[in-house]
Design a protein around this motif. Structure first.
Motif, short mmCIF file in Angstrom:
data_model
loop_
_atom_site.label_atom_id
_atom_site.label_comp_id
_atom_site.label_asym_id
_atom_site.label_seq_id
_atom_site.Cartn_x
_atom_site.Cartn_y
_atom_site.Cartn_z
N GLY A 59 0.73 -1.28 -0.33
CA GLY A 59 0.00 0.00 -0.06
C GLY A 59 0.76 1.26 -0.01
N MET A 60 2.01 1.19 0.72
CA MET A 60 2.89 2.49 0.67
C MET A 60 3.39 2.59 -0.52
N VAL A 61 3.87 1.53 -1.36
CA VAL A 61 4.57 1.74 -2.56
C VAL A 61 3.50 2.16 -3.73
N ARG A 62 2.36 1.74 -3.45
CA ARG A 62 1.27 2.10 -4.38
C ARG A 62 0.80 3.49 -4.38
N LEU A 63 0.97 4.13 -3.23
CA LEU A 63 0.24 5.69 -3.09
C LEU A 63 0.65 6.41 -4.14
N PRO A 64 1.91 6.69 -4.81
CA PRO A 64 1.89 7.77 -5.78
C PRO A 64 1.12 7.10 -6.96
N TYR A 65 0.97 5.87 -7.29
CA TYR A 65 0.25 5.47 -8.43
C TYR A 65 -1.28 5.92 -8.28
N VAL A 66 -1.86 5.60 -7.04
CA VAL A 66 -3.20 6.13 -6.69
C VAL A 66 -3.39 7.70 -6.88
N VAL A 67 -2.32 8.42 -6.33
CA VAL A 67 -2.50 10.04 -6.45
C VAL A 67 -2.54 10.38 -7.87
N ARG A 68 -1.75 9.64 -8.70
CA ARG A 68 -1.61 9.93 -10.23
C ARG A 68 -2.78 9.87 -10.73
N GLY A 69 -3.43 8.67 -10.52
CA GLY A 69 -4.72 8.26 -11.00
C GLY A 69 -5.92 9.07 -10.87
N LEU A 70 -5.89 9.74 -9.57
CA LEU A 70 -6.81 10.44 -9.27
C LEU A 70 -6.68 12.05 -9.82
N VAL A 71 -5.34 12.30 -10.13
CA VAL A 71 -5.06 13.62 -10.83
C VAL A 71 -5.34 13.58 -12.27
N GLU A 72 -5.28 12.35 -12.84
CA GLU A 72 -5.49 11.94 -14.37
C GLU A 72 -7.23 12.23 -14.31
N LYS A 73 -7.88 11.55 -13.58
CA LYS A 73 -9.32 11.26 -13.69
C LYS A 73 -9.84 12.85 -13.60
N THR A 74 -9.28 13.77 -12.52
CA THR A 74 -9.67 15.11 -12.54
C THR A 74 -9.48 15.88 -13.79
N ARG A 75 -8.28 15.84 -14.43
CA ARG A 75 -8.11 16.26 -15.54
C ARG A 75 -8.89 16.07 -16.58
N ARG A 76 -9.38 14.73 -16.80
CA ARG A 76 -10.34 14.15 -17.92
C ARG A 76 -11.65 14.71 -17.84
N SER A 77 -12.05 15.03 -16.24
CA SER A 77 -13.21 15.24 -16.10
C SER A 77 -13.65 16.80 -16.55
N LYS A 78 -12.43 17.67 -16.40
CA LYS A 78 -12.50 19.17 -16.74
C LYS A 78 -12.54 19.40 -18.24
N LYS A 79 -12.21 18.21 -19.04
CA LYS A 79 -12.26 18.55 -20.60
C LYS A 79 -13.65 18.63 -21.26
#
Length: 358
Positions: free
Chosen positions: A338-358
Protein backbone atom coordinates in the motif's frame (compact mmCIF):
# COMPACT_ATOMS: atom_id res chain seq x y z
CA UNK A 1 43.44 9.81 -9.11
CA UNK A 2 47.17 10.29 -9.75
CA UNK A 3 47.65 13.63 -11.49
CA UNK A 4 50.91 15.04 -12.87
CA UNK A 5 52.84 12.36 -11.01
CA UNK A 6 51.22 12.97 -7.60
CA UNK A 7 48.04 12.01 -5.75
CA UNK A 8 45.16 14.48 -5.48
CA UNK A 9 44.68 15.37 -1.80
CA UNK A 10 41.46 16.15 0.07
CA UNK A 11 42.34 19.83 -0.15
CA UNK A 12 42.63 19.52 -3.93
CA UNK A 13 39.16 17.97 -4.11
CA UNK A 14 37.70 21.00 -2.35
CA UNK A 15 38.92 23.12 -5.26
CA UNK A 16 38.28 20.72 -8.17
CA UNK A 17 34.73 19.49 -8.75
CA UNK A 18 35.67 17.92 -12.09
CA UNK A 19 38.15 18.32 -14.91
CA UNK A 20 37.26 18.91 -18.51
CA UNK A 21 37.64 15.66 -20.49
CA UNK A 22 40.62 17.15 -22.35
CA UNK A 23 42.37 18.19 -19.14
CA UNK A 24 41.71 14.82 -17.56
CA UNK A 25 43.25 12.98 -20.54
CA UNK A 26 46.37 15.12 -20.42
CA UNK A 27 47.00 15.18 -16.67
CA UNK A 28 45.65 12.00 -15.07
CA UNK A 29 48.01 9.03 -15.05
CA UNK A 30 45.81 6.65 -13.07
CA UNK A 31 42.20 7.02 -11.95
CA UNK A 32 38.75 7.66 -13.36
CA UNK A 33 36.19 10.40 -13.77
CA UNK A 34 32.43 10.01 -14.15
CA UNK A 35 30.60 12.98 -15.62
CA UNK A 36 26.86 12.81 -16.40
CA UNK A 37 27.44 11.85 -20.04
CA UNK A 38 31.19 11.26 -20.27
CA UNK A 39 33.11 8.40 -18.64
CA UNK A 40 36.92 8.25 -18.50
CA UNK A 41 39.34 5.89 -16.81
CA UNK A 42 42.99 4.84 -16.84
CA UNK A 43 43.83 2.02 -14.45
CA UNK A 44 46.88 -0.10 -13.68
CA UNK A 45 46.34 -3.07 -11.42
CA UNK A 46 45.66 -6.80 -11.33
CA UNK A 47 42.69 -9.13 -11.71
CA UNK A 48 42.69 -10.59 -8.19
CA UNK A 49 42.88 -14.19 -9.39
CA UNK A 50 45.78 -15.03 -7.06
CA UNK A 51 43.95 -14.45 -3.81
CA UNK A 52 42.52 -10.98 -3.37
CA UNK A 53 42.69 -7.27 -4.03
CA UNK A 54 46.04 -6.48 -2.41
CA UNK A 55 49.36 -6.10 -4.23
CA UNK A 56 50.68 -9.27 -5.89
CA UNK A 57 47.36 -11.09 -5.43
CA UNK A 58 46.52 -11.14 -9.11
CA UNK A 59 47.83 -11.03 -12.67
CA UNK A 60 48.87 -7.50 -13.67
CA UNK A 61 46.91 -5.68 -16.33
CA UNK A 62 45.83 -2.30 -17.66
CA UNK A 63 42.54 -0.77 -18.69
CA UNK A 64 41.63 2.56 -20.25
CA UNK A 65 38.28 3.89 -21.43
CA UNK A 66 36.76 7.07 -22.78
CA UNK A 67 33.02 7.04 -23.56
CA UNK A 68 30.61 9.78 -24.61
CA UNK A 69 27.01 8.88 -23.74
CA UNK A 70 23.86 9.97 -25.57
CA UNK A 71 20.88 9.17 -23.32
CA UNK A 72 17.65 7.91 -24.84
CA UNK A 73 15.57 6.80 -21.84
CA UNK A 74 16.07 6.83 -18.10
CA UNK A 75 13.35 5.05 -16.07
CA UNK A 76 10.05 6.56 -17.14
CA UNK A 77 8.36 8.17 -20.15
CA UNK A 78 10.89 9.73 -22.50
CA UNK A 79 11.05 11.70 -25.76
CA UNK A 80 10.67 9.20 -28.63
CA UNK A 81 13.98 8.82 -30.41
CA UNK A 82 13.15 8.43 -34.07
CA UNK A 83 9.85 10.31 -34.36
CA UNK A 84 11.92 13.47 -33.76
CA UNK A 85 14.72 12.62 -36.16
CA UNK A 86 17.14 11.47 -33.47
CA UNK A 87 17.55 14.99 -32.09
CA UNK A 88 19.48 15.55 -28.85
CA UNK A 89 17.60 14.75 -25.63
CA UNK A 90 17.12 18.38 -24.58
CA UNK A 91 15.45 19.16 -27.93
CA UNK A 92 13.25 16.06 -27.86
CA UNK A 93 12.03 16.97 -24.35
CA UNK A 94 10.46 20.31 -25.30
CA UNK A 95 6.69 20.64 -25.07
CA UNK A 96 6.00 17.58 -22.88
CA UNK A 97 5.47 17.59 -19.12
CA UNK A 98 5.31 13.83 -18.46
CA UNK A 99 8.98 13.09 -19.12
CA UNK A 100 10.64 12.35 -15.83
CA UNK A 101 12.89 9.89 -14.01
CA UNK A 102 11.10 7.54 -11.63
CA UNK A 103 12.62 5.57 -8.79
CA UNK A 104 13.31 1.98 -9.81
CA UNK A 105 11.15 -0.48 -7.84
CA UNK A 106 8.94 2.19 -6.30
CA UNK A 107 9.42 5.47 -4.46
CA UNK A 108 10.55 3.80 -1.22
CA UNK A 109 13.56 2.35 -3.07
CA UNK A 110 14.73 5.95 -3.59
CA UNK A 111 15.59 5.95 0.11
CA UNK A 112 17.91 3.53 2.00
CA UNK A 113 15.00 1.28 3.00
CA UNK A 114 15.67 -2.03 1.27
CA UNK A 115 18.88 -3.99 0.96
CA UNK A 116 20.48 -3.82 -1.56
CA UNK A 117 19.80 -0.48 -3.25
CA UNK A 118 19.30 -0.53 -7.02
CA UNK A 119 18.49 2.34 -9.38
CA UNK A 120 18.52 2.28 -13.18
CA UNK A 121 19.89 5.57 -14.48
CA UNK A 122 19.82 4.93 -18.23
CA UNK A 123 17.71 2.04 -19.50
CA UNK A 124 18.45 3.03 -23.09
CA UNK A 125 21.38 5.04 -24.46
CA UNK A 126 24.11 5.11 -27.09
CA UNK A 127 27.85 5.35 -26.51
CA UNK A 128 30.82 6.30 -28.68
CA UNK A 129 34.48 6.02 -27.76
CA UNK A 130 36.97 3.30 -26.94
CA UNK A 131 38.05 0.70 -24.39
CA UNK A 132 41.66 -0.49 -24.24
CA UNK A 133 41.89 -3.74 -22.32
CA UNK A 134 45.44 -5.02 -21.73
CA UNK A 135 46.64 -3.48 -24.99
CA UNK A 136 43.68 -4.55 -27.16
CA UNK A 137 41.78 -1.55 -28.47
CA UNK A 138 38.01 -1.68 -28.99
CA UNK A 139 36.51 1.34 -30.76
CA UNK A 140 32.79 1.87 -31.26
CA UNK A 141 30.33 4.49 -32.43
CA UNK A 142 26.68 4.77 -31.36
CA UNK A 143 26.80 1.40 -29.58
CA UNK A 144 24.02 0.30 -27.17
CA UNK A 145 24.65 1.50 -23.61
CA UNK A 146 22.91 0.80 -20.30
CA UNK A 147 23.62 2.31 -16.88
CA UNK A 148 22.57 1.42 -13.34
CA UNK A 149 23.83 1.92 -9.80
CA UNK A 150 24.03 -0.69 -7.04
CA UNK A 151 25.03 0.10 -3.48
CA UNK A 152 24.55 -1.12 0.06
CA UNK A 153 26.03 -3.93 2.09
CA UNK A 154 25.48 -6.87 -0.25
CA UNK A 155 23.65 -8.14 -3.32
CA UNK A 156 20.51 -10.30 -2.82
CA UNK A 157 21.06 -13.80 -1.52
CA UNK A 158 19.63 -15.06 -4.83
CA UNK A 159 18.79 -13.17 -8.01
CA UNK A 160 18.49 -13.00 -11.78
CA UNK A 161 18.82 -10.05 -14.16
CA UNK A 162 18.49 -9.56 -17.90
CA UNK A 163 18.57 -6.51 -20.18
CA UNK A 164 18.52 -5.63 -23.87
CA UNK A 165 18.32 -2.42 -25.91
CA UNK A 166 19.55 -3.66 -29.29
CA UNK A 167 16.59 -5.23 -31.11
CA UNK A 168 16.20 -6.06 -34.79
CA UNK A 169 13.64 -3.74 -36.44
CA UNK A 170 12.85 -2.05 -33.10
CA UNK A 171 15.51 0.65 -32.64
CA UNK A 172 13.54 2.49 -29.94
CA UNK A 173 12.93 -0.51 -27.67
CA UNK A 174 14.62 -1.53 -24.42
CA UNK A 175 13.75 -3.76 -21.50
CA UNK A 176 15.24 -4.54 -18.11
CA UNK A 177 14.07 -7.29 -15.79
CA UNK A 178 15.33 -8.46 -12.44
CA UNK A 179 14.16 -10.48 -9.50
CA UNK A 180 15.57 -11.70 -6.25
CA UNK A 181 15.37 -12.14 -2.51
CA UNK A 182 15.88 -8.81 -0.74
CA UNK A 183 15.97 -7.81 2.91
CA UNK A 184 13.10 -5.83 4.36
CA UNK A 185 13.52 -2.90 6.78
CA UNK A 186 14.30 -3.81 10.39
CA UNK A 187 15.84 -7.13 9.33
CA UNK A 188 17.24 -7.55 12.84
CA UNK A 189 13.73 -8.27 14.18
CA UNK A 190 12.51 -11.90 14.56
CA UNK A 191 10.45 -13.55 11.85
CA UNK A 192 10.80 -13.58 8.08
CA UNK A 193 12.46 -10.33 7.02
CA UNK A 194 12.92 -11.01 3.31
CA UNK A 195 10.68 -11.00 0.25
CA UNK A 196 11.04 -12.35 -3.29
CA UNK A 197 10.13 -9.70 -5.84
CA UNK A 198 10.70 -9.05 -9.53
CA UNK A 199 9.91 -6.46 -12.16
CA UNK A 200 9.94 -5.82 -15.90
CA UNK A 201 10.54 -2.32 -17.24
CA UNK A 202 10.00 -1.67 -20.96
CA UNK A 203 10.75 1.55 -22.84
CA UNK A 204 9.17 1.72 -26.28
CA UNK A 205 8.54 4.67 -28.57
CA UNK A 206 8.55 7.21 -25.74
CA UNK A 207 6.37 5.29 -23.28
CA UNK A 208 7.44 3.45 -20.13
CA UNK A 209 5.64 0.15 -19.47
CA UNK A 210 6.25 -0.95 -15.88
CA UNK A 211 5.25 -4.39 -14.63
CA UNK A 212 5.60 -4.67 -10.85
CA UNK A 213 3.78 -6.70 -8.15
CA UNK A 214 2.08 -3.64 -6.64
CA UNK A 215 0.21 -2.72 -9.85
CA UNK A 216 -0.20 -6.18 -11.35
CA UNK A 217 1.61 -9.49 -11.42
CA UNK A 218 5.00 -10.78 -12.53
CA UNK A 219 6.30 -14.34 -12.81
CA UNK A 220 9.56 -15.96 -13.77
CA UNK A 221 11.03 -19.36 -14.51
CA UNK A 222 14.83 -19.22 -14.47
CA UNK A 223 17.04 -22.28 -14.81
CA UNK A 224 20.40 -22.51 -12.99
CA UNK A 225 21.90 -21.23 -16.25
CA UNK A 226 20.76 -20.87 -19.84
CA UNK A 227 17.06 -19.92 -19.84
CA UNK A 228 15.05 -16.97 -18.49
CA UNK A 229 11.24 -17.01 -18.97
CA UNK A 230 9.57 -13.80 -17.76
CA UNK A 231 5.96 -12.67 -17.96
CA UNK A 232 3.67 -10.20 -16.31
CA UNK A 233 0.71 -7.83 -16.53
CA UNK A 234 -0.03 -4.32 -15.35
CA UNK A 235 -3.72 -4.28 -14.42
CA UNK A 236 -3.78 -1.08 -12.35
CA UNK A 237 -6.96 0.83 -13.24
CA UNK A 238 -5.31 4.04 -12.05
CA UNK A 239 -2.90 3.89 -15.00
CA UNK A 240 -3.46 5.18 -18.51
CA UNK A 241 -2.96 1.72 -20.03
CA UNK A 242 -3.06 -1.90 -18.97
CA UNK A 243 -0.63 -4.23 -20.69
CA UNK A 244 1.06 -7.62 -20.73
CA UNK A 245 4.57 -8.73 -21.67
CA UNK A 246 6.35 -12.01 -22.32
CA UNK A 247 10.12 -12.40 -22.58
CA UNK A 248 12.21 -15.50 -23.22
CA UNK A 249 16.01 -15.30 -23.19
CA UNK A 250 18.38 -18.21 -23.76
CA UNK A 251 22.11 -18.71 -24.14
CA UNK A 252 24.44 -21.60 -24.96
CA UNK A 253 27.46 -19.59 -23.81
CA UNK A 254 29.10 -20.63 -20.50
CA UNK A 255 29.17 -17.03 -19.31
CA UNK A 256 31.77 -15.40 -17.11
CA UNK A 257 32.06 -15.73 -13.33
CA UNK A 258 32.18 -12.35 -11.61
CA UNK A 259 32.68 -11.17 -8.07
CA UNK A 260 29.72 -9.73 -6.20
CA UNK A 261 29.41 -8.30 -2.67
CA UNK A 262 28.08 -10.79 -0.12
CA UNK A 263 26.82 -10.05 3.38
CA UNK A 264 29.31 -12.12 5.38
CA UNK A 265 32.26 -12.90 3.08
CA UNK A 266 32.83 -9.71 1.10
CA UNK A 267 33.52 -9.94 -2.62
CA UNK A 268 32.99 -13.49 -3.84
CA UNK A 269 32.55 -15.25 -7.19
CA UNK A 270 28.77 -15.33 -6.81
CA UNK A 271 27.56 -14.12 -10.21
CA UNK A 272 27.54 -15.45 -13.79
CA UNK A 273 27.04 -13.13 -16.78
CA UNK A 274 26.85 -13.29 -20.55
CA UNK A 275 26.27 -10.63 -23.18
CA UNK A 276 25.36 -13.23 -25.81
CA UNK A 277 21.79 -14.09 -24.91
CA UNK A 278 19.15 -14.56 -27.61
CA UNK A 279 15.86 -12.96 -26.61
CA UNK A 280 12.30 -12.73 -27.92
CA UNK A 281 9.92 -10.13 -26.46
CA UNK A 282 6.25 -9.29 -27.03
CA UNK A 283 4.04 -6.55 -25.56
CA UNK A 284 0.23 -6.32 -25.74
CA UNK A 285 -2.35 -3.78 -24.61
CA UNK A 286 -5.15 -5.19 -22.43
CA UNK A 287 -8.86 -4.46 -22.23
CA UNK A 288 -11.50 -5.35 -19.66
CA UNK A 289 -13.75 -8.34 -20.38
CA UNK A 290 -17.03 -8.11 -18.44
CA UNK A 291 -17.89 -11.77 -18.97
CA UNK A 292 -14.56 -13.02 -17.67
CA UNK A 293 -14.24 -10.30 -15.05
CA UNK A 294 -10.61 -9.82 -15.98
CA UNK A 295 -8.29 -8.06 -18.39
CA UNK A 296 -7.57 -9.79 -21.71
CA UNK A 297 -5.41 -8.93 -24.69
CA UNK A 298 -7.09 -6.19 -26.71
CA UNK A 299 -9.14 -7.77 -29.48
CA UNK A 300 -8.65 -6.57 -33.02
CA UNK A 301 -5.29 -4.97 -32.21
CA UNK A 302 -1.85 -6.17 -33.20
CA UNK A 303 0.72 -6.41 -30.41
CA UNK A 304 2.57 -3.21 -29.58
CA UNK A 305 5.74 -5.26 -29.90
CA UNK A 306 5.47 -8.49 -31.88
CA UNK A 307 8.24 -10.96 -31.06
CA UNK A 308 11.10 -8.49 -31.15
CA UNK A 309 14.39 -10.38 -31.37
CA UNK A 310 18.01 -9.78 -30.45
CA UNK A 311 21.17 -11.83 -30.05
CA UNK A 312 22.76 -9.19 -27.81
CA UNK A 313 20.78 -9.70 -24.62
CA UNK A 314 22.67 -9.57 -21.33
CA UNK A 315 21.73 -12.35 -18.91
CA UNK A 316 22.76 -13.02 -15.32
CA UNK A 317 22.18 -15.23 -12.31
CA UNK A 318 23.71 -14.82 -8.88
CA UNK A 319 23.76 -15.61 -5.20
CA UNK A 320 23.05 -19.02 -3.75
CA UNK A 321 23.29 -21.57 -6.60
CA UNK A 322 20.12 -23.53 -7.41
CA UNK A 323 19.85 -26.94 -9.09
CA UNK A 324 16.26 -26.78 -10.33
CA UNK A 325 14.22 -24.19 -12.22
CA UNK A 326 13.48 -21.18 -10.01
CA UNK A 327 9.74 -20.64 -10.46
CA UNK A 328 8.28 -17.60 -8.68
CA UNK A 329 5.05 -15.62 -8.75
CA UNK A 330 6.16 -12.26 -7.39
CA UNK A 331 3.90 -10.84 -4.69
CA UNK A 332 4.23 -7.95 -2.27
CA UNK A 333 2.63 -8.00 1.17
CA UNK A 334 0.86 -5.26 3.06
CA UNK A 335 1.50 -2.71 4.47
CA UNK A 336 4.52 -2.23 2.19
CA UNK A 337 2.41 -2.77 -0.95
CA UNK A 338 0.00 0.00 0.00
CA UNK A 339 2.83 2.40 0.75
CA UNK A 340 4.54 1.75 -2.58
CA UNK A 341 1.22 2.07 -4.45
CA UNK A 342 0.42 5.50 -2.97
CA UNK A 343 1.98 7.63 -5.78
CA UNK A 344 0.19 5.51 -8.41
CA UNK A 345 -3.16 6.14 -6.72
CA UNK A 346 -2.49 9.87 -6.47
CA UNK A 347 -1.48 10.06 -10.15
CA UNK A 348 -4.63 8.19 -11.08
CA UNK A 349 -6.83 10.63 -9.18
CA UNK A 350 -5.07 13.60 -10.77
CA UNK A 351 -5.55 12.10 -14.24
CA UNK A 352 -9.26 11.46 -13.64
CA UNK A 353 -9.69 15.06 -12.46
CA UNK A 354 -8.02 16.36 -15.61
CA UNK A 355 -10.26 14.21 -17.83
CA UNK A 356 -13.40 15.37 -16.05
CA UNK A 357 -12.54 19.03 -16.71
CA UNK A 358 -12.15 18.51 -20.46
Amino acid sequence: NIVDGGHITKEDFKMIAAMTPEEWSERVQSGFQILPFHLQGRLNGHDGTLGGVKADQGISGTAEFDLVIKPVAGWGNYPPLYSTGGAPLEQRSKGRKDYRQYSTAGWLAYFPVFEPHWQITMAHARASGFVNWNGTLYEFDDAPFYGEKNWGGAFPTKWFWTQCNSFENYPDLAFTSGGGIRELPFSFLPGKRTETLGLIGIHYNGTFYEIVPWTGEMEWKVTPWGRWELSGRCTDKNGKNQFEAEIIAVTDEPGVLLRAPTKDKGMQYACRDSGFGSVTMSLWLLEWDNELGDFVRARGQVPLVDQARSSQCTVEVGGIPWNETWNVSSKMKQPMKGMVRLPYVVRGLVEKTRRSKK
